[in-house]
Design a protein around this motif. Structure first.
Motif, PDB file in Angstrom:
ATOM      1  N   ILE A   1      43.081  39.755  39.463  1.00 40.77           N
ATOM      2  CA  ILE A   1      42.779  40.975  38.708  1.00 40.77           C
ATOM      3  C   ILE A   1      41.895  41.897  39.542  1.00 40.77           C
ATOM      4  CG2 ILE A   1      41.542  41.866  36.695  1.00 40.77           C
ATOM      5  CD1 ILE A   1      42.467  39.318  35.201  1.00 40.77           C
ATOM      6  N   GLY A   2      40.865  41.326  40.194  1.00 39.22           N
ATOM      7  CA  GLY A   2      39.989  42.138  41.026  1.00 39.22           C
ATOM      8  C   GLY A   2      40.738  42.828  42.153  1.00 39.22           C
ATOM      9  N   ALA A   3      41.667  42.096  42.785  1.00 39.65           N
ATOM     10  CA  ALA A   3      42.463  42.701  43.859  1.00 39.65           C
ATOM     11  C   ALA A   3      43.340  43.824  43.316  1.00 39.65           C
ATOM     12  CB  ALA A   3      43.317  41.633  44.532  1.00 39.65           C
ATOM     13  N   ALA A   4      43.903  43.628  42.120  1.00 40.82           N
ATOM     14  CA  ALA A   4      44.772  44.650  41.520  1.00 40.82           C
ATOM     15  C   ALA A   4      43.997  45.928  41.213  1.00 40.82           C
ATOM     16  CB  ALA A   4      45.424  44.103  40.258  1.00 40.82           C
ATOM     17  N   LEU A   5      42.699  45.811  40.881  1.00 41.07           N
ATOM     18  CA  LEU A   5      41.888  46.996  40.586  1.00 41.07           C
ATOM     19  C   LEU A   5      41.688  47.866  41.823  1.00 41.07           C
ATOM     20  CD1 LEU A   5      39.192  45.438  38.224  1.00 41.07           C
ATOM     21  CD2 LEU A   5      41.058  46.976  37.580  1.00 41.07           C
ATOM     22  N   THR A   6      41.900  47.304  43.013  1.00 41.95           N
ATOM     23  CA  THR A   6      41.817  48.100  44.243  1.00 41.95           C
ATOM     24  C   THR A   6      43.118  48.856  44.513  1.00 41.95           C
ATOM     25  OG1 THR A   6      42.674  46.419  45.776  1.00 41.95           O
ATOM     26  CG2 THR A   6      40.310  46.316  45.213  1.00 41.95           C
ATOM     27  N   GLY A   7      44.128  48.629  43.690  1.00 43.92           N
ATOM     28  CA  GLY A   7      45.428  49.251  43.896  1.00 43.92           C
ATOM     29  C   GLY A   7      46.395  48.379  44.662  1.00 43.92           C
TER      30      GLY A   7
END
Length: 636
Positions: A309-315
């Motif tokens: 999820i954290g990686a996805a928040l970076t795009g």
């Protein structure tokens, strides 16, 4: 010219190299133009328990295994005890002649229930509880027996090549078994040696030793063994055909789809995908640009979900891969992704549950759990692939769905698919397009991450984007992401998020929601890996003048009720086929289509379905001789 439909089985203790032997046999047959469908079955211990691999070979496209074995090779007693009765008349058994006097009590890994069933059967036939006893039964059935001392063969080879170390290399028995088999069926030897070179390409000395054993064993079989009714001498190879392991579809699909972050915690059968991605982290992308995928093994599945999820928040396009027990730990964070509209893809390789269940066995046990995973109402997509080739393209779809609708997507796979080795059309990366939805590259002026829009999808910023500041929380929030408990805002936000389920059904093409393989009076509904054996069973029945319809449902949540209803409007009898106890698709079907399933064909032994089993059950249904629930049980 007779068509080719040949099944080869090799078995041995877990850790004895059975899989290497099966890989060599599969590579040889694929190189010689044949279509392959192979599956591996093994116990959930590290070493010692029974493991076997069945490889079906055909001159036409196949999608599954069958019950009957044409040729079995065994260098251990347990394989013979467990599989001798699967070998068909005019088939063959190549076995270690030094096993003949072994009785069932000497095979410590034979479990008591199986021994009791075997003893009762042998008693009824007046046969001793020995390898000689079961082989005598096989011979009476018309099976050809080919005894050979594996130990003596290896000793003679050691003398011939002047390499005493070979005498004790019992792990080479699997290569000897493969080579004896290929010699018997007259497969040209060149492909055998090339396959060994390919498999051991990074270990040339090991490759050379194995080639010596293969060459010697092949010649021995060709000269010493008698005639055999079956031969595989090669056919014209179809262009753009490749041999792949089951997890290649999703792993290569992730690379092509632009996934650049994968987190995971090791779990069977999902780990193979992540290990493949780790082995191919450095990529070459278009225009000679370097690329890479970050693959992180975390301390547990909760961390894997959080890091994704954290990686996805970076795009970054991000995913994880897991099985049922791991997914159970991910569900709280799944809800966090849902309320924060984070696009992530979870590849769920199912296995038999509940709890640890049958950890190295197959099952489609998690459909209902996945659809209703997480507390509270939030949108998600549950999407299932039916085979390895399909899973490559579906992986691209799943990432696009996640980005376009800003929801978590659970891509349903299973052990049957992951443990298969198949020939299929070469994956075509040009058929995978990448859509990032409303992901922003620049922002001018005021930005609201959870803005209320006409289509219910908000423009998405990414961490670090100038003017794109946003707030995330597990609480309900306003359009900026600030915590609120205002009842009117709560209604607007819930309605906004949940409206995406209707949007999903509106925007995803109908052919990607469900696929019709013909509609008839008797029509099957199913999902996932049952697709292959169902299609093969359809063909078997059609040869007898029996037409059975089949609808493969791929989009399982939100359920395409109207489309499935329209497909089935001419069907009179609905048959649900799936690999779980309760007929989980049948429950969802009734809930969404308001129609009862007439028959269930179910399997929950942890073994994959064969087309033979499905054929037998469907024929009974058409003859009105079937029970409401037909339970399948083939497999050791």
């Amino acid at each position: 010219m007779n068509s080719v439909d040949f099944t080869w089985l090799i078995g041995g203790p877990q850790g004895s190299g059975v899989e290497s032997g099966a890989n060599i046999f599969s590579k040889v047959c694929a190189e010689m133009g044949y279509h392959i469908f192979g599956k591996r079955e093994f116990y959930s211990n590290i070493k010692g328990e029974h493991s076997y691999f069945a490889v079906r070979v055909s001159d036409s496209k196949i999608h599954s295994n069958v019950n009957d074995v044409t040729l079995m090779v065994s260098f251990d007693a347990e394989t013979i005890f467990r599989h001798f009765d699967e070998v068909s008349p005019n088939g063959g058994i190549i076995y270690d002649s030094e096993l003949e006097d072994i009785d069932t009590d000497r095979v410590r890994t034979l479990d008591t229930p199986f021994k009791e069933r075997l003893h009762n059967f042998l008693e009824s036939k007046n046969k001793p509880f020995t390898i000689a006893g079961v082989l005598e039964l096989a011979k009476e059935k018309g099976v050809n027996l080919y005894p050979v001392s594996f130990k003596t063969l290896l000793e003679n080879l050691a003398k011939e090549v002047d390499n005493p170390k070979l005498r004790g290399l019992v792990r080479m028995y699997n290569v000897i078994g493969v080579s004896l088999s290929l010699g018997l069926i007259k497969m040209p030897p060149g492909s055998l040696l090339r396959s060994i070179d390919s498999i051991f390409s990074k270990k040339p000395q090991i490759a050379e030793i194995n080639k010596q054993a293969a060459d010697y064993s092949y010649d021995f079989s060709s000269v010493k063994f008698g005639e055999f009714d079956h031969s595989l001498t090669g056919i014209k190879k179809q262009p753009d055909t490749i041999l792949v392991q089951g997890h290649f579809g999703t792993s290569i699909g992730k690379i092509v789809s632009g996934c650049r972050f994968q987190s995971y915690y090791p779990i069977t059968p999902a780990s193979d995908e992540s290990v493949y991605l780790e082995s191919n982290e450095i990529l070459h992308v278009q225009n000679d640009r370097p690329g890479s995928t970050i693959v992180v093994q975390t301390e547990d599945e909760i961390s894997a979900m959080g890091m994704m999820i954290g990686a996805a928040l970076t795009g970054t396009r991000s995913s994880t891969s897991t099985s049922g027990p791991g997914f159970a730990l991910m569900t709280e964070a799944l809800g966090w992704a849902g309320i924060n509209e984070v696009p992530v893809v979870i590849t769920l390789y199912q296995r038999s549950g509940p709890s640890t269940g049958l950890p190295t066995r197959h099952g489609q046990d998690d459909l209902l759990f996945t659809i209703f995973a997480g507390h509270g109402d939030f949108p998600k997509i549950v999407y299932a692939s039916g085979d390895t080739e399909e899973s490559f393209y579906d992986t691209g779809r799943c990432f696009n769905y996640a980005d376009d609708f800003q929801v978590p997507v659970i891509h349903m796979m299973d052990k049957f698919l992951s443990s298969s080795v198949v020939t299929c059309k070469r994956f075509d990366p040009t058929k995978i397009s990448i859509s990032r939805g409303k992901l922003l590259d620049k922002i001018d002026g005021e930005y609201r991450r959870f803005a209320l829009t006409d289509d219910g999808i908000s423009p998405r910023s990414r961490l670090g984007l100038e003017n794109g500041i946003f707030w995330n929380t597990g609480d309900e929030s306003d359009e900026y992401g600030h915590i609120t408990e205002d009842p009117q805002i709560r209604i607007k936000m819930m309605d906004k998020r949940m409206s995406r389920l209707e949007l999903v059904l509106e925007k995803i093409p109908l052919d990607d929601q469900a696929i019709s393989f013909g509609i008839n009076e008797y029509t099957i509904i199913s999902w996932g890996s049952t697709k292959g054996p169902i299609i093969d069973a359809q063909k078997m029945l059609k040869k007898e003048g029996i037409d059975i319809g089949f609808v493969q449902i791929k989009l399982l949540h939100p359920f395409p009720s109207s489309y499935v209803k329209s497909l089935l409007k001419e069907a009179k009898i609905i048959i649900d086929i799936e690999a779980n106890h309760s007929g989980q698709l049948g429950k969802i079907f009734k809930q969404n289509v308001s129609k009862e399933v007439d028959y269930y064909v179910l399997k929950y032994t942890g073994r994959g379905m064969t087309s033979t089993e499905i054929y037998d059950s469907l024929k009974k249904i058409c003859q009105n001789k079937a029970a409401k629930r037909e339970i399948l049980s083939h497999g050791a």
